[in-house]
Enzyme design. Sequence first.
Site, PDB file in Angstrom:
ATOM      1  N   ASN A 135       1.668   0.094  20.231  1.00 26.68           N
ATOM      2  CA  ASN A 135       2.270  -0.382  18.910  1.00 26.68           C
ATOM      3  C   ASN A 135       3.829  -1.340  20.399  1.00 26.68           C
ATOM      4  O   ASN A 135       3.656  -0.845  21.458  1.00 26.68           O
ATOM      5  CB  ASN A 135       3.061   0.235  18.275  1.00 26.68           C
ATOM      6  CG  ASN A 135       3.378  -0.368  16.803  1.00 26.68           C
ATOM      7  OD1 ASN A 135       2.685  -1.786  17.203  1.00 26.68           O
ATOM      8  ND2 ASN A 135       4.501  -0.404  16.568  1.00 26.68           N
ATOM      9  N   ALA A 142       1.088  -0.312  14.498  1.00 25.25           N
ATOM     10  CA  ALA A 142       1.138   0.689  13.506  1.00 25.25           C
ATOM     11  C   ALA A 142       2.124   0.459  12.506  1.00 25.25           C
ATOM     12  O   ALA A 142       2.814   1.189  12.682  1.00 25.25           O
ATOM     13  CB  ALA A 142       2.017   2.049  14.450  1.00 25.25           C
ATOM     14  N   GLY A 143       1.519  -0.036  12.031  1.00 24.10           N
ATOM     15  CA  GLY A 143       1.973  -1.083  10.358  1.00 24.10           C
ATOM     16  C   GLY A 143       0.600  -0.501   9.424  1.00 24.10           C
ATOM     17  O   GLY A 143       0.647   0.261   9.605  1.00 24.10           O
ATOM     18  N   LYS A 148       1.307  -1.543   0.174  1.00 27.02           N
ATOM     19  CA  LYS A 148      -0.406   0.398  -0.240  1.00 27.02           C
ATOM     20  C   LYS A 148       0.441   1.335  -0.407  1.00 27.02           C
ATOM     21  O   LYS A 148       0.109   1.938  -0.399  1.00 27.02           O
ATOM     22  CB  LYS A 148      -0.832  -0.428   1.268  1.00 27.02           C
ATOM     23  CG  LYS A 148      -1.831  -0.993   1.096  1.00 27.02           C
ATOM     24  CD  LYS A 148      -3.276  -1.030   2.346  1.00 27.02           C
ATOM     25  CE  LYS A 148      -3.951  -2.399   1.795  1.00 27.02           C
ATOM     26  NZ  LYS A 148      -4.913  -2.315   3.228  1.00 27.02           N
TER      27      LYS A 148
HETATM   28  P1  ATR Z   1       2.757  -4.292   8.167  1.00 26.31           P
HETATM   29  O1  ATR Z   1       3.844  -3.166   9.091  1.00 26.31           O
HETATM   30  O2  ATR Z   1       2.930  -4.576   6.638  1.00 26.31           O
HETATM   31  O3  ATR Z   1       1.175  -3.623   8.730  1.00 26.31           O
HETATM   32  P2  ATR Z   1       3.597  -6.570   9.892  1.00 26.31           P
HETATM   33  O4  ATR Z   1       4.823  -6.073  10.093  1.00 26.31           O
HETATM   34  O5  ATR Z   1       2.717  -7.304  10.129  1.00 26.31           O
HETATM   35  O6  ATR Z   1       2.765  -5.566   9.210  1.00 26.31           O
HETATM   36  O7  ATR Z   1       3.439  -5.227  11.496  1.00 26.31           O
HETATM   37  C1  ATR Z   1       1.495  -5.377  11.818  1.00 26.31           C
HETATM   38  C2  ATR Z   1       1.830  -4.652  13.217  1.00 26.31           C
HETATM   39  O8  ATR Z   1       1.215  -5.649  14.009  1.00 26.31           O
HETATM   40  C3  ATR Z   1       2.558  -3.769  13.739  1.00 26.31           C
HETATM   41  O9  ATR Z   1       2.646  -3.055  14.555  1.00 26.31           O
HETATM   42  C4  ATR Z   1       3.517  -4.588  14.339  1.00 26.31           C
HETATM   43  O10 ATR Z   1       4.555  -4.219  15.500  1.00 26.31           O
HETATM   44  P3  ATR Z   1       6.291  -3.644  14.709  1.00 26.31           P
HETATM   45  O11 ATR Z   1       6.025  -2.371  14.535  1.00 26.31           O
HETATM   46  O12 ATR Z   1       6.548  -3.631  16.486  1.00 26.31           O
HETATM   47  O13 ATR Z   1       6.537  -4.379  14.157  1.00 26.31           O
HETATM   48  C5  ATR Z   1       2.503  -5.769  14.920  1.00 26.31           C
HETATM   49  N1  ATR Z   1       3.357  -6.935  15.200  1.00 26.31           N
HETATM   50  C6  ATR Z   1       3.461  -8.101  14.669  1.00 26.31           C
HETATM   51  N2  ATR Z   1       3.847  -8.928  15.024  1.00 26.31           N
HETATM   52  C7  ATR Z   1       3.491  -8.639  16.749  1.00 26.31           C
HETATM   53  C8  ATR Z   1       3.779  -9.706  17.988  1.00 26.31           C
HETATM   54  N3  ATR Z   1       3.237 -11.267  18.052  1.00 26.31           N
HETATM   55  N4  ATR Z   1       3.242  -8.899  18.850  1.00 26.31           N
HETATM   56  C9  ATR Z   1       2.519  -7.564  18.985  1.00 26.31           C
HETATM   57  N5  ATR Z   1       2.382  -6.792  17.837  1.00 26.31           N
HETATM   58  C10 ATR Z   1       3.232  -7.437  16.758  1.00 26.31           C
END
Ligand code: ATR
Length: 296
Positions: free
Chosen positions: A176, A153-154, A90
Amino acid sequence: MAAWSGPQAGKFQTRRGAISTTGEKPDRYAVVGHPIEHSRSPVIHQLFASQTGQNIVYELIDAVPEAFETAVRGFAAAGGKGLNVTVPHKQAAYELCHELGPEAEKARAVNTISFSADGRLRGDNTDGIGFMRDLTEILDEPVEGRRVLVLGAGGAARGILLPLVEAAPGELVLANRTIERADVMIGELDPTDSLSARTFAALADEPPFDIIINATSAGVRGEELPFSPNCVGPDTLCYDLAYSLKDTPFVLWARANGVREAAQGWGMLVEQAAESFFIWRGIRPDTAPILEKLRR
Ligand code: ATR
């Protein structure tokens, strides 16, 4: 917005979803993402097309990040009329578009591309509109004056944060795992006094929120969710942007902690698709029967 850069290396694959109702050549649309096999968008747009009598085909395009630009250009060159863009492209789509709708401009993310005859790309973001319609109209949940928590915050949080701010919550917290990412997002999205960042640990000291929206991918690999049960109570509505045929991990967590209601993102999925369909075809489908069909 970046100008075109050179063709990217990498591969992409398209798969045709069938929708042709007349003898005329149908207009081509697709969703591009990676992975993409799970996408329900072809089914949803097929149902919209049948309902409104539009002659379209809607395909799946699997493209890794390095192949995204090639996939978009290739689809346009092959006569495609528009694309939906999903994870993880995106923000790349935002960079690629020549012209942006106001929601895409503010979110810095595009989920709907329209190709014009002169080869220009217009980018829109219908995620926020779709989410707000589901939350406030279908689930009938007001936002104004209420305490709202967004987890994550992704990319998923990006499209919904500003529409939430504009709905005037009493307080809006963005939590986050990586606090810096939440700070950056708030900085980018033109913060107001009602919007602030927290770590997950700091949520343990918060009184229960009225609305909690999960925009993380936490729990998808079976791990325990890192959210404090203190931030939910019997009056809390929990909304998971993710959707699944079974209950999602966040919905299960919310129910186990005794919330008033736990919903997953089927409504948002259908509403954002309807808004894309409207941008492309100028016709607004009736979403209620289609949501009903998908849920069944
Ligand atoms: P994108 O950024 O493309 O949306 P993503 O990397 O899967 O996809 O991350 C989505 C969100 O899920 C992020 O806020 C991520 O947190 P970080 O910014 O700290 O990476 C969060 N996230 C992913 N796995 C997680 C986990 N096991 N526990 C808590 N938050 C998680």
